[in-house]
Scaffold this motif. Sequence first.
Motif, mmCIF file in Angstrom:
data_model
loop_
_atom_site.group_PDB
_atom_site.id
_atom_site.type_symbol
_atom_site.label_atom_id
_atom_site.label_comp_id
_atom_site.label_asym_id
_atom_site.label_seq_id
_atom_site.Cartn_x
_atom_site.Cartn_y
_atom_site.Cartn_z
ATOM 1 N N ILE A 106 1.045 -1.200 -0.028
ATOM 2 C CA ILE A 106 -0.102 -0.127 0.058
ATOM 3 C C ILE A 106 0.571 1.402 -0.133
ATOM 4 O O ILE A 106 1.709 1.571 1.038
ATOM 5 N N ARG A 107 0.572 2.029 -1.036
ATOM 6 C CA ARG A 107 1.451 3.355 -1.049
ATOM 7 C C ARG A 107 0.298 4.539 -1.013
ATOM 8 O O ARG A 107 -0.432 4.470 -2.191
ATOM 9 N N GLY A 108 0.342 5.320 -0.124
ATOM 10 C CA GLY A 108 -0.895 6.165 -0.126
ATOM 11 C C GLY A 108 -1.888 5.607 -0.009
ATOM 12 O O GLY A 108 -2.302 4.849 0.952
ATOM 13 N N GLU A 109 -2.975 5.729 -1.118
ATOM 14 C CA GLU A 109 -4.355 5.241 -0.739
ATOM 15 C C GLU A 109 -4.413 3.965 -2.107
ATOM 16 O O GLU A 109 -5.450 3.544 -2.372
ATOM 17 N N VAL A 110 -3.288 3.454 -2.602
ATOM 18 C CA VAL A 110 -3.302 2.763 -3.452
ATOM 19 C C VAL A 110 -2.791 1.291 -3.002
ATOM 20 O O VAL A 110 -1.579 1.391 -2.600
ATOM 21 N N ALA A 111 -3.570 0.175 -3.076
ATOM 22 C CA ALA A 111 -2.970 -1.044 -2.870
ATOM 23 C C ALA A 111 -2.870 -1.961 -4.081
ATOM 24 O O ALA A 111 -3.772 -2.130 -4.903
ATOM 25 N N LYS A 112 -1.612 -2.453 -4.027
ATOM 26 C CA LYS A 112 -1.393 -3.400 -5.300
ATOM 27 C C LYS A 112 -0.859 -4.704 -4.814
ATOM 28 O O LYS A 112 -0.241 -4.819 -3.862
ATOM 29 N N GLY A 113 -1.115 -5.788 -5.518
ATOM 30 C CA GLY A 113 -0.672 -7.114 -5.118
ATOM 31 C C GLY A 113 -1.714 -8.119 -5.556
ATOM 32 O O GLY A 113 -2.283 -8.022 -6.725
ATOM 33 N N GLY A 114 -1.658 -9.306 -4.801
ATOM 34 C CA GLY A 114 -2.535 -10.388 -5.055
ATOM 35 C C GLY A 114 -2.385 -11.344 -4.125
ATOM 36 O O GLY A 114 -2.018 -11.221 -3.177
ATOM 37 N N CYS A 115 -2.740 -12.593 -4.705
ATOM 38 C CA CYS A 115 -2.615 -13.849 -3.896
ATOM 39 C C CYS A 115 -2.273 -14.984 -4.674
ATOM 40 O O CYS A 115 -2.552 -14.922 -5.967
ATOM 41 N N ALA A 116 -1.670 -15.761 -4.003
ATOM 42 C CA ALA A 116 -1.320 -17.337 -4.682
ATOM 43 C C ALA A 116 -1.766 -18.378 -3.684
ATOM 44 O O ALA A 116 -2.297 -18.209 -2.697
ATOM 45 N N ARG A 117 -1.853 -19.382 -4.254
ATOM 46 C CA ARG A 117 -2.050 -20.618 -3.871
ATOM 47 C C ARG A 117 -0.733 -21.205 -3.026
ATOM 48 O O ARG A 117 -0.047 -20.651 -3.161
ATOM 49 N N GLN A 118 -1.155 -22.145 -2.090
ATOM 50 C CA GLN A 118 0.014 -22.796 -1.563
ATOM 51 C C GLN A 118 0.979 -23.445 -2.413
ATOM 52 O O GLN A 118 2.273 -23.655 -2.183
ATOM 53 N N ASP A 119 0.511 -23.570 -3.525
ATOM 54 C CA ASP A 119 1.491 -24.228 -4.609
ATOM 55 C C ASP A 119 2.311 -23.250 -5.520
ATOM 56 O O ASP A 119 3.121 -23.712 -6.208
ATOM 57 N N GLY A 120 1.933 -21.967 -4.905
ATOM 58 C CA GLY A 120 2.699 -21.114 -5.542
ATOM 59 C C GLY A 120 2.120 -20.555 -7.139
ATOM 60 O O GLY A 120 2.477 -19.240 -7.626
ATOM 61 N N ALA A 121 1.119 -21.015 -7.361
ATOM 62 C CA ALA A 121 0.479 -20.484 -8.436
ATOM 63 C C ALA A 121 -0.476 -19.114 -8.174
ATOM 64 O O ALA A 121 -1.029 -18.962 -6.910
ATOM 65 N N THR A 122 0.080 -18.052 -9.022
ATOM 66 C CA THR A 122 -0.737 -16.886 -8.796
ATOM 67 C C THR A 122 -2.067 -16.884 -9.088
ATOM 68 O O THR A 122 -2.473 -17.542 -10.255
ATOM 69 N N ALA A 123 -3.026 -16.538 -8.268
ATOM 70 C CA ALA A 123 -4.574 -16.866 -8.443
ATOM 71 C C ALA A 123 -5.487 -15.591 -8.687
ATOM 72 O O ALA A 123 -5.945 -15.592 -9.759
ATOM 73 N N VAL A 124 -4.740 -14.443 -8.218
ATOM 74 C CA VAL A 124 -5.496 -13.223 -8.418
ATOM 75 C C VAL A 124 -4.345 -12.084 -8.332
ATOM 76 O O VAL A 124 -3.540 -11.962 -7.624
ATOM 77 N N GLN A 125 -4.411 -11.045 -9.204
ATOM 78 C CA GLN A 125 -3.598 -9.846 -9.192
ATOM 79 C C GLN A 125 -4.635 -8.784 -9.152
ATOM 80 O O GLN A 125 -5.698 -8.642 -9.962
ATOM 81 N N LEU A 126 -4.285 -7.718 -8.363
ATOM 82 C CA LEU A 126 -5.258 -6.502 -8.400
ATOM 83 C C LEU A 126 -4.690 -5.096 -7.859
ATOM 84 O O LEU A 126 -3.500 -5.111 -7.537
ATOM 85 N N THR A 127 -5.240 -4.154 -8.559
ATOM 86 C CA THR A 127 -4.999 -2.826 -7.787
ATOM 87 C C THR A 127 -6.131 -2.040 -7.471
ATOM 88 O O THR A 127 -7.310 -2.156 -8.239
ATOM 89 N N ALA A 128 -6.242 -1.516 -6.331
ATOM 90 C CA ALA A 128 -7.460 -0.868 -5.773
ATOM 91 C C ALA A 128 -7.125 0.488 -4.755
ATOM 92 O O ALA A 128 -5.937 0.638 -4.458
ATOM 93 N N VAL A 129 -7.800 1.338 -4.848
ATOM 94 C CA VAL A 129 -8.080 2.517 -4.268
ATOM 95 C C VAL A 129 -8.645 2.222 -2.933
ATOM 96 O O VAL A 129 -9.948 1.764 -2.983
ATOM 97 N N VAL A 130 -8.132 2.402 -1.409
ATOM 98 C CA VAL A 130 -8.630 2.149 -0.373
ATOM 99 C C VAL A 130 -8.649 3.328 0.649
ATOM 100 O O VAL A 130 -7.568 4.118 0.581
ATOM 101 N N ASP A 131 -9.627 3.520 1.548
ATOM 102 C CA ASP A 131 -9.467 4.373 2.535
ATOM 103 C C ASP A 131 -9.304 3.870 3.810
ATOM 104 O O ASP A 131 -9.930 2.725 4.018
ATOM 105 N N VAL A 132 -8.291 4.222 4.397
ATOM 106 C CA VAL A 132 -7.918 3.637 5.875
ATOM 107 C C VAL A 132 -7.786 4.703 6.743
ATOM 108 O O VAL A 132 -7.561 5.938 6.478
#
Length: 132
Positions: A106-132
Amino acid sequence: MTSVADWTLAPPPGRAAPLAAVDAYRVTQGDDEVRVEARFAIRHDEETLRGHFPGLPIYPGVFVVESVLQAVALAYGRPARLRELRSIRFLAPLLAGDELRLDVRIRGEVAKGGCARQDGATAVQLTAVVDV
């Protein structure tokens, strides 16, 4: 769930959250960003798997986004709100028995990243704007 000594167990979500979408997390503070890693075991009896899809239950993408929001909220110690989902790519399914492994920066209000499964395969990539 992966057992790592420096991980923090996530408390139950607040009343407004639809489900607990993070089991454990850890936060790293950089000069200009916050990195949050989270883990969530997708259990066979998970309510979110019901009917999505019969015969091959897949963890719904909307709950991956919920995992991101809950992880960001845990990193900052206060609720996080999704303002904009700039991009999201679903690359591999998350199935019952998988462990969702989230890595978001998270840099400022932009969250970038994603998730993988335990086998290392990338499941999701995303970029979002969040308020915290």
